[in-house]
Design an enzyme around this catalytic site. Sequence first.
Site, short mmCIF file in Angstrom:
data_model
loop_
_atom_site.label_atom_id
_atom_site.label_comp_id
_atom_site.label_asym_id
_atom_site.label_seq_id
_atom_site.Cartn_x
_atom_site.Cartn_y
_atom_site.Cartn_z
N CYS A 1 48.62 41.38 21.27
CA CYS A 1 49.70 40.94 20.54
C CYS A 1 51.07 40.10 21.33
O CYS A 1 51.65 40.67 22.63
CB CYS A 1 50.68 41.63 19.22
SG CYS A 1 49.23 42.34 18.26
N ARG B 1 47.12 36.82 24.73
CA ARG B 1 47.45 38.71 24.67
C ARG B 1 47.16 38.46 22.49
O ARG B 1 46.94 39.74 22.42
CB ARG B 1 49.00 38.65 24.26
CG ARG B 1 50.14 38.47 25.35
CD ARG B 1 51.37 38.78 25.15
NE ARG B 1 51.34 40.91 25.24
CZ ARG B 1 51.37 41.49 26.37
NH1 ARG B 1 50.89 41.09 27.20
NH2 ARG B 1 51.11 42.87 26.25
N TRP C 1 47.09 39.89 17.64
CA TRP C 1 45.39 40.73 18.05
C TRP C 1 45.01 42.32 16.65
O TRP C 1 46.28 42.93 17.04
CB TRP C 1 45.11 41.36 19.14
CG TRP C 1 43.27 41.55 19.75
CD1 TRP C 1 42.69 40.56 20.10
CD2 TRP C 1 42.88 42.69 19.65
NE1 TRP C 1 41.66 41.07 20.14
CE2 TRP C 1 42.11 42.27 20.32
CE3 TRP C 1 43.61 43.62 19.30
CZ2 TRP C 1 41.04 43.76 20.21
CZ3 TRP C 1 42.40 44.86 19.43
CH2 TRP C 1 41.25 44.65 20.06
N ASN D 1 53.75 45.10 18.19
CA ASN D 1 52.53 45.10 19.62
C ASN D 1 52.90 46.77 19.70
O ASN D 1 53.60 47.13 20.14
CB ASN D 1 52.89 44.64 20.53
CG ASN D 1 51.98 44.70 22.11
OD1 ASN D 1 50.73 44.89 21.32
ND2 ASN D 1 52.55 44.09 22.70
N GLY D 2 51.15 47.04 19.66
CA GLY D 2 50.64 48.51 19.26
C GLY D 2 50.26 48.56 17.36
O GLY D 2 49.80 48.08 17.77
N GLU E 1 29.76 42.03 37.12
CA GLU E 1 30.68 40.99 37.15
C GLU E 1 30.83 39.69 36.50
O GLU E 1 30.63 39.81 35.09
CB GLU E 1 31.50 40.99 37.95
CG GLU E 1 33.13 40.51 37.74
CD GLU E 1 33.80 40.42 36.90
OE1 GLU E 1 33.59 41.97 35.84
OE2 GLU E 1 34.46 39.97 36.30
N LYS F 1 31.75 38.57 32.90
CA LYS F 1 31.72 36.98 32.73
C LYS F 1 31.07 36.17 31.05
O LYS F 1 31.37 35.44 30.89
CB LYS F 1 31.94 36.51 34.67
CG LYS F 1 32.71 36.19 35.22
CD LYS F 1 34.88 36.13 34.45
CE LYS F 1 34.85 37.56 33.87
NZ LYS F 1 36.03 39.03 34.70
N GLU G 1 31.15 37.21 27.79
CA GLU G 1 32.71 37.55 27.18
C GLU G 1 33.28 35.53 26.72
O GLU G 1 33.85 35.86 25.53
CB GLU G 1 33.60 37.98 28.39
CG GLU G 1 34.46 37.72 28.66
CD GLU G 1 35.37 38.45 29.46
OE1 GLU G 1 36.59 38.58 29.23
OE2 GLU G 1 35.20 38.22 31.15
N HIS H 1 11.11 49.75 34.39
CA HIS H 1 11.76 51.13 33.70
C HIS H 1 11.96 51.41 32.70
O HIS H 1 12.43 52.13 32.05
CB HIS H 1 12.82 52.43 34.58
CG HIS H 1 12.11 52.73 35.75
ND1 HIS H 1 10.91 54.04 35.77
CD2 HIS H 1 12.65 52.44 37.11
CE1 HIS H 1 10.91 53.55 37.68
NE2 HIS H 1 11.78 52.93 37.87
N LYS I 1 44.39 39.40 26.39
CA LYS I 1 44.27 39.65 27.44
C LYS I 1 45.20 40.94 28.62
O LYS I 1 44.40 41.13 29.45
CB LYS I 1 45.37 38.34 28.42
CG LYS I 1 45.23 37.90 29.77
CD LYS I 1 44.30 37.91 30.28
CE LYS I 1 44.27 37.87 32.24
NZ LYS I 1 43.18 37.70 33.02
C1 F6R Z 1 37.39 40.75 32.03
C2 F6R Z 1 38.46 41.08 31.56
C3 F6R Z 1 38.73 42.23 31.34
C4 F6R Z 1 40.08 43.11 32.20
C5 F6R Z 1 40.35 44.37 31.28
C6 F6R Z 1 41.34 45.32 32.19
O1 F6R Z 1 37.24 40.09 32.09
O2 F6R Z 1 39.78 40.91 31.80
O3 F6R Z 1 37.67 43.24 31.22
O4 F6R Z 1 39.04 43.37 33.57
O5 F6R Z 1 40.98 44.55 30.13
O6 F6R Z 1 42.57 44.75 31.96
P1 F6R Z 1 43.58 45.00 33.60
O7 F6R Z 1 43.21 45.03 34.72
O8 F6R Z 1 44.37 43.85 33.14
O9 F6R Z 1 43.46 46.26 33.28
#
Ligand code: F6R
Length: 608
Positions: free
Chosen positions: A2, A27, A76, A100-101, A481, A485, A488, A504, A603
């Site tokens: 949010c 956000r 969000w 927010n929260g 990773e 990527k 998502e 396995h 984010k």
């Molecule tokens: C994936 C992504 C998330 C963040 C995770 C941690 O692309 O961005 O997996 O890496 O939410 O976020 P931070 O680094 O802000 O603690």
Amino acid sequence: MCGIIGYTGPLDGKKILLEGLSGLEYRGYDSAGIALCTIDSGIEVFKKVGKVSNLRDYCNQHTAAVSHCGIGHTRWATHGGVTDENAHPHRAGRVTLIHNGIIENYHQLTERYHLEEELVSQTDSEVAARVLDRLYQGDPLAALGELSGMLEGSYGFCVMFDDQPGNIYAMRSVSPLVAACTRSGSLVASDLTALIPYTREYFVVPEGKIVKLTPYKVNIYSLDENFSKYTPEMMSVNWNMDAAMKNGYPHFMLKEIHEQPEAMKNTILPRINKGLPDFSDDGIPDDLFADCSQIHVIACGTAMHTGMVAQAIMEPVLRIPVTVTIASEFRYQDPLVDDKTLVIVISQSGETIDTLAALRLAQEYGARTLSIVNVKGSTIARESDYVLYTHAGPEIAVASTKAYSVQLAALYMIACRMAYIRGKYSREEAVRFLTDLLDAVPAMETMLTQADFIKGIVTHIIQSPDAFFIGRGLDYAFSLEGALKLKEISYIHAEAYAAGELKHGTIALISEKVPVIATATQQHVFSKTISNIREVKARGAYVILLAKEGSIIDSSLADVIIRIPDLDDRFTVFPIAVALQLIAYYASIGKNLDVDQPRNLAKSVTVE
Ligand code: F6R
């Protein structure tokens, strides 16, 4: 999660709020809303499901009123579905509130204040608004102070009271809030991006205080008997608005992928002294590295994946245990952590709630803590014993790219410094390691020149509902990773496997044309990985192989080969990260999806 913003001042409030919300949209983007305070109509609320652009159209159709004071929110969803009613701001009597929260005891508060009949939404936030209205007797500080004593959970609030036109009140617990008093008016927001167009000077709203914004003044009050005034520590931003714009790129993600070489240099170069990593300007003492008997790395998502790479780099050299734990698991464990443990927490935003809770738990156990954080002044940075800032600039795309590379760069430098201090590396070996790390930067640039080639090979991936990423050792850590990527932002089900583990169970899922993205850059397991690739190829998989320039590959092994610059094995992650990010990016583009704001995500994950 949010995004919230409040503005009061001489300028057009509606414009500032809508522009600010566009910048905060990463956000959360389930719904957006603003409340405007106008001379003629008092406080009016406009809110709509969907993105800020929806809200903008709606506001343009429904109000021409000029306002110089208002609050805005991009949501969000946590409590209650994605509906107009559940969108913020929430009105309750004389109170208009954005949040927010998560208010964890909203149910108890609903019962205590008999709110069941009044509530028009399913949100915990409306409960907070209604309780605040009950508490409000004309003194905002008293009412907010009382409310803060009742709430359990996390919150960043901005509040307007009907009888306080032109004033905004804000307070927070855990959830982030920054504020500034500028020549253009007073602003408060969940994130710096909303303040940067107006100022470089800001402060982090302290927990347990109330901030009052008037058009030309921002005052902070402590929650003591007299609400005594408090002077915050001012901070300044070292990036400008350009850094938070797309600058000609179609998406933030592509821009941020391309920014990686520069971000790497910004993170590494200021910390080199006589050819060695040196953290004295960061205030990090060598005894932090010399005295520990084990390392715990704690993070979430992409940041956690950097920990997996670090483990594979550190353990063989340092010969001490390096454990990587997902923050949301660590925080509910009884971890084997003591005062001889170095806990490294990694977070781009510095606000991830699970990582923060894990940091606090590690501190309770007596560990010494070092955070690797991108956002200056964020909660994790402030609360850890030491902080090593990455200098990636703002990362706006929800999918993390440049933060991954610079977190790795920071971890590699820590590994090098530790190995040197603990006598595991000679000076020459440490200097060589750092030189190799710097060589990774042009290798990333070379990889970027292959963007068009990579764009051309994703066609096969996007036709499949599944994809598998395989590798051994470090190549497995990179694969984790790559899979995250892809899933998502392209919504393709992607899984990473240690190549030797496939048979396995998982190999049952490999059938004709299933894409397998295999990474084979680690010499000591190269032939083993190649054998595993043969096993999937024999079952009809469509193999995309990432291998070093010069490594000899039988043409029957892979359908496509992406060549990686020939670096020392320990450093191939950097160009590989670029390649895997580009695969995910172009897959998302190929499926015509919203690359920067993928569904269900946000984010900054500030709720559990
Ligand atoms: C994936 C992504 C998330 C963040 C995770 C941690 O692309 O961005 O997996 O890496 O939410 O976020 P931070 O680094 O802000 O603690």
